[in-house]
Enzyme design. Structure first.
Site, short mmCIF file in Angstrom:
data_model
loop_
_atom_site.label_atom_id
_atom_site.label_comp_id
_atom_site.label_asym_id
_atom_site.label_seq_id
_atom_site.Cartn_x
_atom_site.Cartn_y
_atom_site.Cartn_z
CB CYS A 12 -4.03 -4.24 -0.27
SG CYS A 12 -4.02 -3.43 -1.85
CB SER A 55 -0.93 0.00 1.22
OG SER A 55 -1.69 -1.19 1.26
CG HIS A 69 1.31 14.94 -5.28
ND1 HIS A 69 2.63 14.64 -5.51
CD2 HIS A 69 0.62 13.78 -5.44
CE1 HIS A 69 2.73 13.34 -5.81
NE2 HIS A 69 1.54 12.80 -5.76
#
Length: 269
Positions: free
Chosen positions: A140, A112, A117
């Site tokens: 996951c 994972s 950003h």
């Protein structure tokens, strides 16, 4: 939802996409430059790494790798790769409810990642500057990244927030039956704390049969001084204050509704 007895590993992928917007009025080029520099310093790669590391701790993930970068002239990115923490994974809960602030909780992740950003920008003419941060938490396994949402909301000063949560893939139980989601959820709002719910107006757009959940938030209260950079409301004439207030509110509404507004109701210019 009753605990599912799985055949092998939980193959569901759960992704939280979390976007925050901070809006500001900077009257001239010098103030706009100072605002961008302030945002760049406030949300530099080092601080963002700390926030995402705290998110990893909240959901109990093992950090495998951290990549971070400050950009010129502005902006920053951080990517953290995380792996599963198998110890006590059977005790994990994904019940609807606010997750913690930065406290230790056990969680389970595999293959994972967490990324952020930033996008600072300013309008060259009308004085509006906007800072946006995009965060993705993808897991996951059994734990849902929604458990980190409460902490993320409190880590940023946000005027507008948009959130998407989706569950993809399927996992099988011991009888071979496919499960396309492994926890109950009716709204992302149920994972937010009361102070957040009281502070924002919210809209949901959910597609339950596709396991897609979307929530938008905008601050309820608007105090002009909270949006001025390098100037105080007392220094403005009533006409100037009114004009700036309308510009800011229009910017926020356009971001919240995702469309351009030709003219604010009651505006003369």
């Amino acid at each position: 939802m009753k605990r599912i007895k799985l055949h092998g590993f939980n193959n569901l992928t759960k992704t939280l996409s979390f976007n925050i917007y901070d809006v500001c009025f900077a009257q001239n080029e010098s103030q706009r430059k100072e605002y961008i520099e302030y945002i760049d310093e406030e949300y530099n790669a080092e601080r963002l790494t700390k926030i995402l590391t705290d998110v990893s701790n909240i959901i109990g993930a093992n950090i495998l790798n951290i990549a971070h970068q400050d950009y010129e002239p502005q902006g920053a990115s951080v990517t953290i790769l995380i792996s599963e923490e198998p110890v006590m994974s059977e005790e994990l809960l994904n019940n609807e409810g606010p997750g913690p602030l930065p406290e230790a909780v056990v969680a389970h992740l595999d293959k994972s990642h967490i990324t952020v950003h930033t996008y600072p920008e300013s309008h060259p003419e009308n004085g509006i500057s906007t800072f946006r941060a995009d965060i993705d938490v993808s897991t996951c396994g059994r734990i849902s990244p929604l458990k980190a949402l409460n902490y993320l909301i409190h880590s940023f000063e946000s005027d507008i927030v948009t959130m998407d949560y989706r569950v993809r893939g399927f996992t099988r139980d011991v009888r071979g039956k496919k499960h396309f989601i492994d926890h109950k959820i009716s709204s992302i709002q149920n994972y937010l704390s009361k102070d957040t719910i009281d502070s924002y107006q919210m809209i949901d757009v959910n597609v339950y049969q596709e396991n897609i959940f979307h929530t938008k938030m905008m601050l309820r209260e608007f105090e002009l001084n909270n949006y001025l950079f390098g100037v105080d409301e007392k220094e403005l004439s009533p006409q100037e204050a009114k004009k700036i207030r309308r510009r800011l509110q229009r910017e926020m509404l356009e971001i919240f509704y995702g469309r351009n507004i030709a003219k604010m109701p009651g505006a003369s210019s």
